[in-house]
Motif scaffolding. Structure first.
Motif, PDB file in Angstrom:
ATOM      1  N   ASP A  18      -4.224   3.379   0.933  1.00 13.89           N
ATOM      2  CA  ASP A  18      -4.241   1.583   1.221  1.00 13.89           C
ATOM      3  C   ASP A  18      -4.273   1.249  -0.081  1.00 13.89           C
ATOM      4  N   LYS A  19      -3.856   2.042  -1.201  1.00 11.19           N
ATOM      5  CA  LYS A  19      -3.678   1.344  -2.447  1.00 11.19           C
ATOM      6  C   LYS A  19      -2.287   0.791  -3.005  1.00 11.19           C
ATOM      7  N   SER A  20      -2.380   0.132  -3.844  1.00  8.25           N
ATOM      8  CA  SER A  20      -0.788  -0.346  -4.391  1.00  8.25           C
ATOM      9  C   SER A  20      -0.261   0.717  -5.598  1.00  8.25           C
TER      10      SER A  20
ATOM     11  N   GLN B 268       0.195   1.360  -9.146  1.00  8.24           N
ATOM     12  CA  GLN B 268      -0.303   0.800 -10.479  1.00  8.24           C
ATOM     13  C   GLN B 268       0.320   1.124 -11.654  1.00  8.24           C
TER      14      GLN B 268
ATOM     15  N   SER C 106       0.620  -1.005   0.272  1.00  4.90           N
ATOM     16  CA  SER C 106       0.132   0.036   0.078  1.00  4.90           C
ATOM     17  C   SER C 106       0.965   1.160  -0.018  1.00  4.90           C
ATOM     18  N   TYR C 107       0.351   2.208  -0.220  1.00  2.00           N
ATOM     19  CA  TYR C 107       1.062   3.636  -0.298  1.00  2.00           C
ATOM     20  C   TYR C 107       1.725   3.944   1.130  1.00  2.00           C
TER      21      TYR C 107
ATOM     22  N   HIS D 118      -6.199   6.740  -8.023  1.00  2.00           N
ATOM     23  CA  HIS D 118      -5.789   6.556  -6.541  1.00  2.00           C
ATOM     24  C   HIS D 118      -4.771   7.388  -6.321  1.00  2.00           C
TER      25      HIS D 118
END
Ligand code: AMP
Length: 588
Positions: free
Chosen positions: A409-411, A413, A356-357, A420
């Motif tokens: 909470d994002k990967s 991309q 995640s970030y 995101h």
């Protein structure tokens, strides 16, 4: 593999611009291609020998090509030049000339893809005083054994004028169909391409190991990863609406995006368009290894010019001074920078993209030490509107353009403009809410003080569906004399005799350029247009979109390639947004 198979395919592909037909031709070609050759075929289709980041240039001048034709055909240079001038296509000229060869030659051997590729590769490696003669020798030896159709494509590749208009996505569709029977597997291929930026390698892997092999595709240090991009929002409110009540905000610095690949003292830097830019930043190469506490690492940063006395950030244009081959040391001391890290993509042999970030930021801070030169980009966690406004205020005061907002909470991309990350610029420099990055496709000669320069430029957006560049406006304001000189220097080698087929424009320019240079403009409004081709038929039948009162902002976006320019989708969204605002205003 016989080169004639490839030449026949090229010939068919040149006859269409329809994506489905192109895909079908590619599938037929891939079916005939042995696994050992497929990567070469994929590069050649794109008019390349290797992936872009390796920076291999064929560098063959038209003169050398014509001399080679003359040598292998026995026909005088003058005649060849005449034929070339008739239609501006050297490949075509060669095929006509070679059909009427005066020197009888016997086709001694079928030329193969492998032979053509290796010869081209040798040509690209030639340097020094005798290199022109050697190039000629290699080229004419190929032409001697080539049919006229084969010769025309060999020359087009050599001169960089093979333009089949095949987008990477189309190649991936065709690979998925040929080697897995299912076009939907494109997504898996896309991931492999995003982490390697090497379509040839992706093709070779699916051909030999199938989809299973592609799924195992991993990041390789020193091969660039395609960058993640951000959507734009116009206001703090819109950001909160999209992201909810907890997210990260970072300064959006106005510099050059740099992807740093580091292993011990070995450092390679890639630009946003994945060009190797190590030579422009010897200071980063020298200093950064000291800060790294991992065996190997891939980081992302914004390199920003600074005022050494005050530490203030300076605008992007200051970095242009480093775009030179010689005396770079002088530029390094005259135009100092800092490296402002904002992401980590790989560490100690493992990908960080799935983290995640929040986890990535922690990892970055753990494995990289800060000092005066290498810093973490300022970041804050936002939970309400006041906080975002305060953070924006601080960022603008420090000389930044605005904020980058990132979901916690994002990967990561790779290779996509996801939702995101959002960019929020402070200054609404124009009524549209944001500037546009447009491709220069044509030019009009200037008058008065601007004589000898291009006084007005014809600009285009990128049409992602068609993979074309659609005209959207002419711009002649906002240019300083220095800008005009600089733009002339960049554009004059990109003049073409015939309009590139990827350009869609009804306007007639004095000169056409290869669609390469991207510049930033602002405008007062987007209007429907009977002349311009951007978003044609999308809002109204027989109308495109055009910019009203466009103005150059002073920013030449050298870090962007033409496909990074504002897309028709974005322009449509801006057009609709502007209508909504007008509607709301009327209601009040
Ligand atoms: P734009 O070119 O307007 O689409 O904005 C995206 C660019 O902003 C990226 O390619 C980076 O060069 C730059 N940038 C500046 N600060 C940041 C940041 N904190 N995070 C990500 N990108 C940033």
């Amino acid at each position: 593999m016989k080169f004639s198979i490839l030449a026949d395919s090229f010939h068919k592909m040149e006859g269409t611009r329809k994506r489905l037909e192109l895909t079908q031709f590619l599938v037929e070609l891939f079916e005939k291609t042995p696994n050992e050759v497929i990567s070469k075929i994929v590069y050649l289709i794109q008019g390349k020998l290797r992936p872009d980041f390796e920076g291999i240039e064929l560098g063959v001048a038209e003169k050398i090509a014509m001399r080679s034709i003359s040598k292998s055909s026995g026909i005088a240079m003058k005649k060849i030049e005449e034929e070339y001038r008739k239609n501006g296509d050297i490949g075509h000229a060669a095929s006509i000339i070679l059909e009427q060869k005066t020197q009888m030659t016997f086709l001694v051997e079928d030329i193969t893809v492998e032979r053509v590729y290796e010869t081209l590769f040798r040509i690209s490696n030639l340097e020094g005083s005798r290199s022109q003669d050697m190039k000629m020798k290699y080229i004419s030896s190929l032409l001697n054994d080539a049919t006229s159709l084969e010769a025309s494509y060999i020359l087009k590749i050599l001169l960089g004028s093979l333009r089949l208009g095949i987008a990477e996505n189309t190649v991936m569709d065709a690979l998925a169909i040929t080697f897995s029977g299912d076009k939907n597997n494109r997504k898996i291929l896309q991931h492999a391409y995003n982490v390697s930026s090497d379509l040839g390698k992706v093709a070779e892997t699916i051909a030999t190991d199938g989809i299973k092999g592609i799924k195992k595709f991993e990041i390789v240090l020193f091969n660039p990863i395609r960058p993640m991009l951000a959507d734009r929002v116009k206001s703090e409110e819109e950001a909160i609406e999209k992201f909810g009540n907890e997210f990260a905000a970072e300064y959006k610095l106005d510099g050059e995006r740099v992807q740093l690949h580091i292993k011990g003292k070995e450092v390679v830097l890639f630009s946003r368009s994945l060009e190797n830019i190590s030579s422009y930043y010897p200071d980063i190469i020298e200093k950064i290894p000291e800060n790294i506490q991992a065996e190997n690492i891939i980081l992302e940063a914004e390199a920003v010019a600074i005022n050494e006395n005050t530490g203030e950030f300076l605008p992007f244009q200051e970095l242009m001074h480093r775009r030179r081959k010689y005396k770079i040391e002088k530029a390094v001391t005259q135009y100092p920078i800092t490296v402002n890290l904002f992401d980590i993509l790989y560490c100690n042999g493992k990908s960080c993209l799935e983290l995640s970030y929040k986890e990535r930021r922690e990892k970055m801070e753990k494995y990289v030490k800060e000092d005066n030169f290498t810093k973490y980009i300022p970041m804050g966690i936002i939970t309400n509107k006041n906080e975002i406004e305060d953070f924006m205020e601080n960022s603008i005061n420090a000389g930044s353009e605005g904020l980058m907002l990132k979901m916690l909470d994002k990967s990561y991309q790779a290779g996509s403009r996801g939702s995101h990350w959002l960019k929020l610029k402070r200054e609404y420099q124009n009524d549209l809410g944001d500037s546009l990055d447009l491709v220069v496709i044509g030019g009009f000669f200037g008058k008065g003080r601007r004589t000898g320069n291009y006084g007005t430029l014809l600009l285009a957006t990128y049409d992602e569906d068609e993979d074309t560049f659609t005209s959207i406006c002419k711009v002649g304001t906002g240019f300083s004399d220095e800008n005009l000189d600089q733009i002339y220097q960049i554009l004059s080698p990109q003049v073409t005799i015939k309009k590139n087929p990827r350009i869609t424009s009804e306007m007639e320019a004095d000169v056409w350029f290869e669609p390469e240079l991207v510049i930033e403009v602002v405008a007062s409004e987007i209007t429907l247009s009977p002349i311009h081709k951007a978003a044609m038929d999308k809002i109204r039948t027989d109308a495109g979109l055009a910019l009203r009162f466009p103005k150059f902002t002073g920013k030449i976006r050298i870090e962007k390639i033409a496909e990074d320019a504002s897309t028709n989708e974005e322009v449509i969204a801006l057009y609709k947004g502007q209508k909504k605002v007008a509607h709301e205003k009327n209601l009040i």
